[in-house]
Design a protein around this motif. Structure first.
Motif, PDB file in Angstrom:
ATOM      1  N   ASN A   1       0.903  -1.167   0.000  1.00 58.42           N
ATOM      2  CA  ASN A   1       0.000   0.000   0.000  1.00 58.42           C
ATOM      3  C   ASN A   1       0.940   1.215   0.000  1.00 58.42           C
ATOM      4  O   ASN A   1       1.726   1.409   0.923  1.00 58.42           O
ATOM      5  CB  ASN A   1      -0.833  -0.038   1.275  1.00 58.42           C
ATOM      6  CG  ASN A   1      -2.100   0.785   1.252  1.00 58.42           C
ATOM      7  OD1 ASN A   1      -2.779   0.853   2.265  1.00 58.42           O
ATOM      8  ND2 ASN A   1      -2.445   1.404   0.145  1.00 58.42           N
TER       9      ASN A   1
ATOM     10  N   GLN B   1      -2.032   6.667  -0.237  1.00 57.66           N
ATOM     11  CA  GLN B   1      -2.377   7.643   0.799  1.00 57.66           C
ATOM     12  C   GLN B   1      -1.130   8.449   1.163  1.00 57.66           C
ATOM     13  O   GLN B   1      -0.019   7.902   1.225  1.00 57.66           O
ATOM     14  CB  GLN B   1      -2.888   6.965   2.088  1.00 57.66           C
ATOM     15  CG  GLN B   1      -4.368   6.633   2.062  1.00 57.66           C
ATOM     16  CD  GLN B   1      -4.662   5.412   1.227  1.00 57.66           C
ATOM     17  OE1 GLN B   1      -3.956   4.406   1.322  1.00 57.66           O
ATOM     18  NE2 GLN B   1      -5.679   5.468   0.384  1.00 57.66           N
TER      19      GLN B   1
ATOM     20  N   ASN C   1      -6.133  10.792   0.000  1.00 58.35           N
ATOM     21  CA  ASN C   1      -6.174   9.793  -1.065  1.00 58.35           C
ATOM     22  C   ASN C   1      -5.596  10.387  -2.350  1.00 58.35           C
ATOM     23  O   ASN C   1      -5.464  11.618  -2.480  1.00 58.35           O
ATOM     24  CB  ASN C   1      -7.619   9.366  -1.326  1.00 58.35           C
ATOM     25  CG  ASN C   1      -8.182   8.493  -0.218  1.00 58.35           C
ATOM     26  OD1 ASN C   1      -7.522   7.559   0.242  1.00 58.35           O
ATOM     27  ND2 ASN C   1      -9.408   8.782   0.201  1.00 58.35           N
TER      28      ASN C   1
ATOM     29  N   ALA D   1      -9.369  11.027   4.157  1.00 51.68           N
ATOM     30  CA  ALA D   1      -9.936   9.847   4.817  1.00 51.68           C
ATOM     31  C   ALA D   1      -9.734   9.981   6.326  1.00 51.68           C
ATOM     32  O   ALA D   1      -8.799  10.643   6.775  1.00 51.68           O
ATOM     33  CB  ALA D   1      -9.251   8.586   4.310  1.00 51.68           C
TER      34      ALA D   1
ATOM     35  N   ALA E   1      -9.216   7.322   8.317  1.00 58.07           N
ATOM     36  CA  ALA E   1      -8.350   6.267   8.843  1.00 58.07           C
ATOM     37  C   ALA E   1      -7.570   5.611   7.719  1.00 58.07           C
ATOM     38  O   ALA E   1      -8.053   5.524   6.587  1.00 58.07           O
ATOM     39  CB  ALA E   1      -9.197   5.215   9.566  1.00 58.07           C
ATOM     40  N   CYS E   2      -6.377   5.153   8.054  1.00 54.58           N
ATOM     41  CA  CYS E   2      -5.551   4.381   7.113  1.00 54.58           C
ATOM     42  C   CYS E   2      -4.623   3.502   7.940  1.00 54.58           C
ATOM     43  O   CYS E   2      -3.657   3.990   8.536  1.00 54.58           O
ATOM     44  CB  CYS E   2      -4.736   5.304   6.207  1.00 54.58           C
ATOM     45  SG  CYS E   2      -3.582   4.400   5.153  1.00 54.58           S
ATOM     46  N   GLY E   3      -4.935   2.218   7.982  1.00 56.60           N
ATOM     47  CA  GLY E   3      -4.171   1.300   8.835  1.00 56.60           C
ATOM     48  C   GLY E   3      -2.723   1.170   8.412  1.00 56.60           C
ATOM     49  O   GLY E   3      -1.802   1.302   9.230  1.00 56.60           O
ATOM     50  N   ASN E   4      -2.485   0.908   7.126  1.00 54.18           N
ATOM     51  CA  ASN E   4      -1.103   0.713   6.671  1.00 54.18           C
ATOM     52  C   ASN E   4      -0.296   2.001   6.821  1.00 54.18           C
ATOM     53  O   ASN E   4       0.873   1.975   7.206  1.00 54.18           O
ATOM     54  CB  ASN E   4      -1.096   0.246   5.208  1.00 54.18           C
ATOM     55  CG  ASN E   4      -1.674  -1.151   5.056  1.00 54.18           C
ATOM     56  OD1 ASN E   4      -1.443  -2.024   5.899  1.00 54.18           O
ATOM     57  ND2 ASN E   4      -2.440  -1.372   3.998  1.00 54.18           N
TER      58      ASN E   4
ATOM     59  N   ASN F   1     -13.626   4.880   8.506  1.00 57.53           N
ATOM     60  CA  ASN F   1     -13.929   5.123   7.093  1.00 57.53           C
ATOM     61  C   ASN F   1     -14.881   4.021   6.632  1.00 57.53           C
ATOM     62  O   ASN F   1     -14.920   2.940   7.225  1.00 57.53           O
ATOM     63  CB  ASN F   1     -12.634   5.182   6.251  1.00 57.53           C
ATOM     64  CG  ASN F   1     -11.768   3.945   6.402  1.00 57.53           C
ATOM     65  OD1 ASN F   1     -12.043   3.072   7.217  1.00 57.53           O
ATOM     66  ND2 ASN F   1     -10.734   3.858   5.606  1.00 57.53           N
TER      67      ASN F   1
ATOM     68  N   ASN G   1     -15.154   2.147   0.574  1.00 50.40           N
ATOM     69  CA  ASN G   1     -14.117   1.207   0.155  1.00 50.40           C
ATOM     70  C   ASN G   1     -14.814  -0.130  -0.092  1.00 50.40           C
ATOM     71  O   ASN G   1     -15.637  -0.555   0.740  1.00 50.40           O
ATOM     72  CB  ASN G   1     -13.066   1.069   1.255  1.00 50.40           C
ATOM     73  CG  ASN G   1     -12.358   2.385   1.532  1.00 50.40           C
ATOM     74  OD1 ASN G   1     -11.513   2.809   0.762  1.00 50.40           O
ATOM     75  ND2 ASN G   1     -12.732   3.054   2.627  1.00 50.40           N
TER      76      ASN G   1
ATOM     77  N   GLU H   1     -10.132   0.816  -3.239  1.00 46.13           N
ATOM     78  CA  GLU H   1     -10.173   1.864  -2.218  1.00 46.13           C
ATOM     79  C   GLU H   1     -10.864   3.124  -2.725  1.00 46.13           C
ATOM     80  O   GLU H   1     -10.556   3.606  -3.827  1.00 46.13           O
ATOM     81  CB  GLU H   1      -8.764   2.239  -1.781  1.00 46.13           C
ATOM     82  CG  GLU H   1      -8.162   1.280  -0.802  1.00 46.13           C
ATOM     83  CD  GLU H   1      -6.913   1.873  -0.164  1.00 46.13           C
ATOM     84  OE1 GLU H   1      -6.774   3.112  -0.155  1.00 46.13           O
ATOM     85  OE2 GLU H   1      -6.086   1.082   0.298  1.00 46.13           O
ATOM     86  N   ARG H   2     -11.728   3.634  -1.886  1.00 43.27           N
ATOM     87  CA  ARG H   2     -12.324   4.950  -2.138  1.00 43.27           C
ATOM     88  C   ARG H   2     -11.207   5.972  -2.392  1.00 43.27           C
ATOM     89  O   ARG H   2     -10.261   6.073  -1.616  1.00 43.27           O
ATOM     90  CB  ARG H   2     -13.118   5.355  -0.889  1.00 43.27           C
ATOM     91  CG  ARG H   2     -13.695   6.740  -0.930  1.00 43.27           C
ATOM     92  CD  ARG H   2     -14.461   7.057   0.314  1.00 43.27           C
ATOM     93  NE  ARG H   2     -13.624   7.213   1.504  1.00 43.27           N
ATOM     94  CZ  ARG H   2     -14.021   7.784   2.634  1.00 43.27           C
ATOM     95  NH1 ARG H   2     -15.259   8.216   2.763  1.00 43.27           N
ATOM     96  NH2 ARG H   2     -13.201   7.885   3.666  1.00 43.27           N
TER      97      ARG H   2
ATOM     98  N   ALA I   1      -2.878  -3.464  -0.697  1.00 46.94           N
ATOM     99  CA  ALA I   1      -3.294  -3.785   0.676  1.00 46.94           C
ATOM    100  C   ALA I   1      -4.088  -2.618   1.234  1.00 46.94           C
ATOM    101  O   ALA I   1      -3.879  -1.476   0.826  1.00 46.94           O
ATOM    102  CB  ALA I   1      -2.074  -4.045   1.562  1.00 46.94           C
TER     103      ALA I   1
ATOM    104  N   GLY J   1      -5.379  -1.680   5.231  1.00 45.35           N
ATOM    105  CA  GLY J   1      -5.467  -2.128   6.629  1.00 45.35           C
ATOM    106  C   GLY J   1      -6.868  -2.022   7.196  1.00 45.35           C
ATOM    107  O   GLY J   1      -7.350  -2.938   7.866  1.00 45.35           O
ATOM    108  N   THR J   2      -7.534  -0.891   6.946  1.00 46.09           N
ATOM    109  CA  THR J   2      -8.883  -0.751   7.500  1.00 46.09           C
ATOM    110  C   THR J   2      -9.839  -1.754   6.853  1.00 46.09           C
ATOM    111  O   THR J   2     -10.758  -2.251   7.509  1.00 46.09           O
ATOM    112  CB  THR J   2      -9.408   0.688   7.332  1.00 46.09           C
ATOM    113  OG1 THR J   2      -9.200   1.116   5.993  1.00 46.09           O
ATOM    114  CG2 THR J   2      -8.736   1.645   8.300  1.00 46.09           C
TER     115      THR J   2
HETATM  116  N1  LIG Z   1      -9.043   4.983   0.748  1.00 46.08           N
HETATM  117  C1  LIG Z   1      -9.445   4.921   2.108  1.00 46.08           C
HETATM  118  C2  LIG Z   1      -8.393   5.212   3.117  1.00 46.08           C
HETATM  119  C3  LIG Z   1      -7.197   4.333   3.035  1.00 46.08           C
HETATM  120  C4  LIG Z   1      -7.188   3.029   3.756  1.00 46.08           C
HETATM  121  C5  LIG Z   1      -5.793   2.471   3.835  1.00 46.08           C
HETATM  122  N2  LIG Z   1      -5.144   2.093   2.647  1.00 46.08           N
HETATM  123  C6  LIG Z   1      -5.621   1.477   4.940  1.00 46.08           C
HETATM  124  O1  LIG Z   1      -4.563   0.846   4.979  1.00 46.08           O
HETATM  125  O2  LIG Z   1      -6.473   1.386   5.817  1.00 46.08           O
HETATM  126  C7  LIG Z   1     -10.647   5.850   2.371  1.00 46.08           C
HETATM  127  O3  LIG Z   1     -10.831   6.869   1.689  1.00 46.08           O
HETATM  128  O4  LIG Z   1     -11.381   5.533   3.292  1.00 46.08           O
END
Ligand SMILES: N[C@@H](CCC[C@H](N)C(=O)O)C(=O)O
Length: 307
Positions: A17, A49, A69, A75, A77-80, A171, A205, A223-224, A231, A233-234
């Motif tokens: 990611n 991201q 994004n 966004a 949240a973004c886990g990675n 998200n 997403n 992904e949105r 990848a 994460g969320t």
């Molecule tokens: N595109 C998502 C945010 C990104 C999520 C990310 N890649 C993750 O690792 O969680 C959004 O707009 O919600």
């Protein structure tokens, strides 16, 4: 000239990611959508991201993080990316501050996230509690049960995908359970249609999840605001929550994404914890020419905490 010109950034990734980490602490510069799009379009700083560090807003937190994004949208949240931020704040010789230990509390639009180092490059992020009520996700109309919402794509009597679980991990996510390899679906075509479906007022997403067994899920994600990624994460957290709510898995699983594996656990305290790796690819500085097309008034300033 854009205040982002000549700024140093880190190009990282979390399981492929693509993440850019930019440190704007100590000032009041805020990235504008045009600038984010310009940075994402440059091969040296391409991202799914961009995680932008600002000074802390809530006392006791280590930084306020804005998440952009590819399309310039923000966004919650973004886990990675959160794991990458933790590495940068703990180990990068320029971004790290001596007082920081192996734990951080970061704040985003969606709330507070605790991050703990588990090894040199691996981190666990407490992603908080999933939000499952229809208006928290959000959905456009009331659904008393978000384990399977009424949504399908394809012929009405033989849909290609139907009845996703809906979950917010800070998200919005829709998780379609499939009984074949998620690679068998044309997610690049289906994803944009579902991302912007009217049932998702903030877009969503979109994930395809194949439950391999009670502790293993295979996942692909559109992904949105960013499209197909290696990848998310969320999405991995949302998939585990959605699967567990349907009793398809237990409350812990390995989620295998195209970029590799994340370990997800939904604790008795309702918090979802995600463990996975980070990788530093290179560092760079933004060329002033990158922002030539971005409007000058776009490079404005604003308080970091304003949502
Ligand atoms: N595109 C998502 C945010 C990104 C999520 C990310 N890649 C993750 O690792 O969680 C959004 O707009 O919600």
């Amino acid at each position: 000239m854009s205040p982002l010109a000549h700024r140093r950034f880190l190009k990282m990734n979390g399981l492929g990611n693509e993440i850019v980490v930019l440190d704007l602490r100590g000032g009041d510069v805020r990235v504008q959508p045009d600038e984010a799009r310009a940075i994402a379009a440059d091969p040296a700083s391409r991202f799914d991201q961009m995680m932008v560090l600002h000074d802390p807003v809530t006392p006791g937190t280590d930084a306020y993080v804005r998440i952009y994004n590819t399309d310039g949208s923000e966004a919650g949240a973004c886990g990675n990316g959160t794991r990458c931020v933790a590495w940068a704040m703990l180990d990068d010789p320029v971004m790290a501050r001596p007082a920081e230990a192996d734990r951080l509390t970061l704040e985003t639009r969606a709330g507070l996230l605790d991050v703990t180092r588990v090894s040199h490059l691996d981190f666990t992020v407490d992603m908080g509690a999933p939000r499952l009520a229809w208006d928290e996700i959000p959905l456009a109309e009331p659904f008393p049960d978000t384990r399977r919402i009424e949504l399908q794509i394809g012929p009405i009597d033989d849909p290609v995908l139907h009845s996703p679980g809906a979950v917010s991990m800070g998200n919005p996510h829709a998780v379609f359970f499939v009984d074949r390899d998620p690679d068998a679906y044309d997610l690049a075509r289906i994803g944009p249609l579902l991302e912007s479906h009217p049932i998702f007022p903030d877009r969503a997403n979109i994930s395809l999840a194949q439950v391999i067994d009670r502790s293993h899920i295979r996942l692909r994600v559109w992904e949105r605001g960013a499209g197909l990624t290696r990848a998310c994460g969320t999405a991995a957290c949302a998939a585990l929550v959605a699967a567990s709510r349907l009793r398809l898995t237990g409350r812990e699983a390995t989620v295998t994404l195209p970029g590799g594996d994340l370990r997800i656990a939904w604790g008795a305290d309702d918090h979802v914890r995600m463990t996975g790796p980070t990788e530093l690819e290179h560092e760079g500085t933004f060329a002033p020419s990158l922002f030539a097309a971005a409007p000058v008034e776009g490079a404005t300033t604003a308080p970091a905490g304003a949502a």
